[in-house]
Design an enzyme around this catalytic site. Sequence first.
Site, PDB file in Angstrom:
ATOM      1  N   ASN A  78      -8.225  -5.387  -4.587  1.00 56.47           N
ATOM      2  CA  ASN A  78      -6.835  -5.708  -4.266  1.00 56.47           C
ATOM      3  C   ASN A  78      -6.890  -6.943  -3.375  1.00 56.47           C
ATOM      4  OD1 ASN A  78      -4.170  -5.858  -3.451  1.00 56.47           O
ATOM      5  ND2 ASN A  78      -3.997  -3.697  -2.945  1.00 56.47           N
ATOM      6  N   ARG A  98      -6.096  -5.431  -9.161  1.00 57.27           N
ATOM      7  CA  ARG A  98      -4.654  -5.251  -9.026  1.00 57.27           C
ATOM      8  C   ARG A  98      -3.982  -6.611  -9.144  1.00 57.27           C
ATOM      9  NH1 ARG A  98      -0.792  -5.188  -3.964  1.00 57.27           N
ATOM     10  NH2 ARG A  98       1.104  -4.427  -4.954  1.00 57.27           N
ATOM     11  N   HIS A 128       5.508  -1.576  -7.856  1.00 52.76           N
ATOM     12  CA  HIS A 128       4.886  -0.303  -7.445  1.00 52.76           C
ATOM     13  C   HIS A 128       4.553   0.563  -8.655  1.00 52.76           C
ATOM     14  CE1 HIS A 128       7.082  -0.600  -3.295  1.00 52.76           C
ATOM     15  NE2 HIS A 128       5.887  -1.167  -3.228  1.00 52.76           N
ATOM     16  N   HIS A 142       8.903   5.918  -3.743  1.00 50.36           N
ATOM     17  CA  HIS A 142       7.739   5.314  -3.099  1.00 50.36           C
ATOM     18  C   HIS A 142       8.258   4.652  -1.821  1.00 50.36           C
ATOM     19  CE1 HIS A 142       3.855   2.966  -3.088  1.00 50.36           C
ATOM     20  NE2 HIS A 142       4.596   2.257  -2.254  1.00 50.36           N
ATOM     21  N   LEU A 143       8.011   5.295  -0.688  1.00 44.70           N
ATOM     22  CA  LEU A 143       8.591   4.837   0.577  1.00 44.70           C
ATOM     23  C   LEU A 143       7.488   4.405   1.533  1.00 44.70           C
ATOM     24  CD1 LEU A 143      11.254   7.676   1.091  1.00 44.70           C
ATOM     25  CD2 LEU A 143      11.477   5.527  -0.180  1.00 44.70           C
ATOM     26  N   ARG A 165      12.709  -5.999   4.365  1.00 42.20           N
ATOM     27  CA  ARG A 165      13.502  -6.540   3.253  1.00 42.20           C
ATOM     28  C   ARG A 165      14.850  -5.842   3.190  1.00 42.20           C
ATOM     29  NH1 ARG A 165       8.888  -5.425  -1.096  1.00 42.20           N
ATOM     30  NH2 ARG A 165       7.168  -6.383   0.037  1.00 42.20           N
ATOM     31  N   MET A 184       8.569   3.344  10.989  1.00 38.96           N
ATOM     32  CA  MET A 184       9.453   4.505  10.882  1.00 38.96           C
ATOM     33  C   MET A 184       9.236   5.498  12.012  1.00 38.96           C
ATOM     34  SD  MET A 184      11.954   5.813   9.289  1.00 38.96           S
ATOM     35  CE  MET A 184      12.051   4.917   7.727  1.00 38.96           C
ATOM     36  N   GLU A 226      -3.497   4.754  -5.465  1.00 32.23           N
ATOM     37  CA  GLU A 226      -3.417   3.602  -6.353  1.00 32.23           C
ATOM     38  C   GLU A 226      -4.792   3.121  -6.804  1.00 32.23           C
ATOM     39  OE1 GLU A 226       0.107   0.821  -5.445  1.00 32.23           O
ATOM     40  OE2 GLU A 226      -0.255   1.836  -3.532  1.00 32.23           O
TER      41      GLU A 226
END
Length: 379
Positions: A12, A71, A160, A189-190, A222, A264, A365
């Site tokens: 990645n 990726r 994603h 997907h958070l 965003r 968060m 992933e």
Amino acid sequence: MSDDIRRVFVLNVGSSSIKYRVVDLETGEALAEGLVERIGVRGSGVPDHHAAIVQVLDELRDVPIDAVGHRVVHGGTRFVQSTVIDDDVEREIGALADLAPLHNPPALAGIRAARAALPDLPHVAVFDTAFHATISPAARDYAIDAEVAARTRIRRFGFHGTSHRYVSRTAAELLGRAGDPELKLVVLHLGNGASATAVQGGRSVDTSMGMTPLEGLVMGTRSGDIDPAIPLYLAREHGYTTAQLDELLNKRSGLLGLAGRSDMRELVSAADAGDMQAAHALDVYVHRLRHYIGAYAAVLGGIDALVFTAGVGENADDIRRRAVAGLGFLGLAIDPARNAVRSREPRIISPDGAATAVLVVPTEEELEIARETRAAATR
């Protein structure tokens, strides 16, 4: 050939970093993993991506590798599945740079460096956009001039996708409905970036991110969905340049823009301590989540399970609770004790007998990229 591909070197690549893992597909375990940072930064000792790949391979000299999975964020309209890389595929990935200028060029640099260092192994590009190639034209197309859209490649691509594919498959297995073409999931997907996808029978039906990863849910920095006239207004009446608009909407909006912080955990703690800005930011965030859950239940004609994944989705039990609150009319409910559990295992957090399941499925992933690499290399 599939028996020959067991250990996949997953890359990645970012503009100044390479995250890597060697995945054993028989066990799902990581044989090695790491991160190279500050590529190209003066004094780092890693002048470019080729040097970084050489450094990584030196560290992995005793680790067997059968294939390399890369990726790649954007596959455009050509790459609708994971693809074995040759010179032509390299050129096409480069030609898509205008659609993903921050992501495709470094991925391409990593591909070139890895192919040069490991020329005898199969290399596969695994595209974030590929999973969403199945969305319908009605969900895919924006209502703008069709000629302009076609000429400029404006359409919803979605992102994603690797995570959504892995999570939706794992959710189906957890529910005992693997391969069921009627299974209807809404997957959230958070993370710092966030997206929602409506999935039926393992296929993406609709997704919240659009031509770029800016559209959709409220994210860390965003904006997600806004009135499209807002950038025009800011440019016309307040002199914003395109560069300033890009920075505003991608880097200074979302939770950061609303509350001055994007983590968060910090936001939830601040809100619990009486910070009104933090509380408002969470209200806006959760309102958008509920908006998309309801919308995708309508798109699917019902919902069998709501699935949370990624950093926030997997760990923020308060966000899960708030997102589901009031959605009993969709059969959604959360068991408080199950919701409070922290685990890396896929699990059901709805009460026994709930009409609609609520799941937490940690995303993997790198494992999905490894699987896709073997599948593409053996097609």
